[in-house]
Each structure stands twice: as C-alpha cells, then as structure tokens.
Design a protein around this motif. Sequence first.
Motif, short mmCIF file in Angstrom:
data_model
loop_
_atom_site.label_atom_id
_atom_site.label_comp_id
_atom_site.label_asym_id
_atom_site.label_seq_id
_atom_site.Cartn_x
_atom_site.Cartn_y
_atom_site.Cartn_z
N ARG A 176 -17.94 1.95 41.76
CA ARG A 176 -17.22 1.03 42.59
C ARG A 176 -17.72 -0.28 41.22
O ARG A 176 -18.74 -0.39 40.52
CB ARG A 176 -18.02 0.70 43.98
N PRO A 177 -16.54 -0.81 41.44
CA PRO A 177 -16.62 -2.15 40.58
C PRO A 177 -18.04 -3.01 40.74
O PRO A 177 -18.07 -3.60 41.70
CB PRO A 177 -15.34 -2.87 40.25
N ALA A 178 -18.64 -3.78 39.76
CA ALA A 178 -19.66 -5.07 39.82
C ALA A 178 -18.82 -6.11 40.30
O ALA A 178 -17.74 -6.28 40.01
CB ALA A 178 -20.17 -4.50 39.05
N PRO A 179 -19.42 -6.30 41.67
CA PRO A 179 -19.15 -8.18 42.08
C PRO A 179 -18.59 -8.35 41.17
O PRO A 179 -17.73 -9.87 41.03
CB PRO A 179 -19.56 -8.22 42.75
N LEU A 180 -19.92 -8.71 40.09
CA LEU A 180 -19.49 -9.90 38.87
C LEU A 180 -18.49 -9.69 38.30
O LEU A 180 -17.50 -10.45 37.41
CB LEU A 180 -20.60 -9.89 37.68
N LEU A 181 -18.10 -8.29 37.47
CA LEU A 181 -17.00 -8.24 37.10
C LEU A 181 -15.58 -8.18 37.26
O LEU A 181 -14.86 -9.05 36.86
CB LEU A 181 -17.05 -6.52 36.77
N VAL A 182 -15.69 -8.30 38.82
CA VAL A 182 -13.97 -8.74 39.45
C VAL A 182 -13.93 -10.16 40.10
O VAL A 182 -13.45 -10.57 39.21
CB VAL A 182 -14.48 -8.22 40.97
N GLU A 183 -15.34 -10.92 39.80
CA GLU A 183 -15.30 -11.99 40.14
C GLU A 183 -15.00 -12.73 38.53
O GLU A 183 -13.91 -13.70 38.43
CB GLU A 183 -16.67 -13.01 39.74
N MET A 184 -15.40 -12.86 37.21
CA MET A 184 -15.16 -13.02 35.85
C MET A 184 -13.70 -12.69 35.51
O MET A 184 -12.98 -13.11 35.46
CB MET A 184 -15.86 -12.01 35.15
N VAL A 185 -12.98 -11.67 36.07
CA VAL A 185 -11.09 -11.53 36.34
C VAL A 185 -11.36 -12.16 36.76
O VAL A 185 -9.54 -12.97 36.63
CB VAL A 185 -11.05 -9.68 36.47
N GLU A 186 -11.50 -12.80 37.78
CA GLU A 186 -10.69 -13.61 38.92
C GLU A 186 -10.59 -14.91 38.01
O GLU A 186 -9.68 -15.96 38.03
CB GLU A 186 -11.24 -13.70 40.56
N ALA A 187 -11.96 -15.56 37.59
CA ALA A 187 -11.86 -16.62 36.81
C ALA A 187 -11.31 -17.27 35.28
O ALA A 187 -11.14 -17.69 35.10
CB ALA A 187 -13.42 -16.81 36.36
N GLY A 188 -10.36 -15.62 34.77
CA GLY A 188 -9.86 -15.61 33.92
C GLY A 188 -11.20 -14.92 32.66
O GLY A 188 -10.40 -15.44 31.33
N TYR A 189 -12.10 -15.30 32.87
CA TYR A 189 -13.49 -14.48 31.66
C TYR A 189 -12.86 -13.00 31.57
O TYR A 189 -13.62 -12.12 31.89
CB TYR A 189 -15.13 -15.38 32.12
N LEU A 190 -12.08 -12.86 30.79
CA LEU A 190 -11.12 -11.50 30.32
C LEU A 190 -12.00 -11.14 29.20
O LEU A 190 -11.84 -10.27 28.55
CB LEU A 190 -10.47 -11.22 30.04
N GLY A 191 -12.70 -12.28 27.95
CA GLY A 191 -13.72 -11.62 27.09
C GLY A 191 -13.28 -11.93 25.88
O GLY A 191 -12.59 -13.45 25.33
#
Length: 282
Positions: free
Chosen positions: A257-272
């Motif tokens: 299962r994807p980590a909730p923080l990973l999902v939220e950061m992608v939603e925020a546009g913080y992609l690296g």
Amino acid sequence: MNKQRIGIVGAGTMGSGIAQALSVCGHEVALVDVSQRAVERGLATITGSMERLVKRGKLAEADTAAALSRIRTSGELAALSDCDLIVEAASERLDLKLELFASLDALARPDAILASNTSSISITRLAAATCRPAQVVGLHFFNPVPVMALVEIICGLQTSDETYQAVADLVAAIGKTAVPVKNSPGFVVNRMLCPMINEAIFALGEGLASAAEIDDAMKLGANHPIGPLALCDMIGLDIELAVMQVLFESFKDPKYRPAPLLVEMVEAGYLGRKTGRGFFRY
C-alpha cells in the motif's frame, strides 16, 4: 542489432537518457514528444550530460558533436515510421501506454520491434494492444541511463525468442548488461526497491526521524550510495506512487500500500528534482 534507426517516445529524464546512450554508440535516434518544451529540455539535458563527460575525459568533443548530430526530434509519432526499434518512455500510466502502443503498431514498419521502458506495467498487456505481439518487449533502463549498467529485458507471454535476442544484442552493443526477467508487476529491481522507498516514506510520515536522518541511516548503516528519500526525489514521487499502485493492485497485498505521505506529496505537486521540491529542495 547493428547501427539501427531507433525511435524514442518521451523526451523526459528516461527518454533523453536512452537517446544519449544510443546516439553515443552510433545509432540514429528519433526523439519524439508532444511537448516542444520537453524536447528542448531533453536535448539540453543530453548536451549537459555529454559536456560533463568531456570534462571528465570520458568522451571526446568530436564524439559529442557526432552523437548530437545523430539525434533528430519531432512532435509527431509519424517521425518514427522508418525506425527498426521504437522504445516507449512515456509516463507510467497504463491507459496512455495502451493508446501509444496501438498507435505505434499502426504506423511502424511491419518488422519493427516495439519496446516499453515501463518500470512495472505488464508487457503481455501492452503487447495485446498491437497486431504484432511477438515483436513487443520490455526494455527497462535505469536512471541515470548513461551511467547505470543494467537493463531489464522483460518478455511478455507473446514475445518471440528472435525479439528477445535482437534487443539483448543491442543492450550488449551499447555496453550495458541485460538481465532477463519474467513478466511480473515491478519486475525484479522495482519489486524490491520501491517498497523499500515506500517504507522510508512511512518512517518519515510517522516521525521516526527527519528525511536527512533517514537517508544518513541507510547510507551509513546499509552502505547505500544514496538515501531512499533522495533516490525517490531523483526517480520522481509520481513514478514511485505509480509503481506502488501497480504492485498493490496486482498482488492485493497490504504490504504494497502506498504511504499516505507519498500520496499527499504527489497531490501537492512535490514530485522531486523535476519540480524543485520533494523530500528535499532543489
């Protein structure tokens, strides 16, 4: 597969890296992306990478100019119609890849091989979207392509021995090592690597340590050359999430299962690195 004309769909990090690796070894490359900005950025990345190799004495200036001259760009898939091999390096989305493979099948030469640089999606499923399933294969390069020696070759259920051998010969000819892998979600490297990164994100989300401390722990305690969170920033948080979603949906195992923080950061546009912000700022 000697000195061929090779098409690449997608001028992002992976597509531009593949283009560089092929052109340096003498292959004619057609680099295609619907975004002109992506094409320009991809060429700039290739040029910068080659210039760094020249400064380190690993590439002659004349070879750089020759390699760049072998790369032609376009915003149209039709530019790939004369290619011997086409490598798809688009976003890690099944719907997009299925549409691309159907389009490439319709325009490519009957004898052309269609390959995907997917890091997790079924090659069997992509092959089924074409009328040439025996000529569809997975060619999974690793980032940064000009440096990393490994290429996973993934055969779908339909992939012929001739197709496998043709791409294996190409991989060897450009100085990389091929590892044959069965068609399974995440293949070998990402099946192990992405869950490790995901677990590091769980640890960060739970406040076990800071991002820098987690990365230092893995570098000093496991002798990793780069920490898992910095590596995720390099790969792209959206790519990490896409792979974890494929693993989770395919195996139905909660360990993926994807980590909730990973999902939220992608939603925020913080992609690296590609957006200037991920677990670290760039």
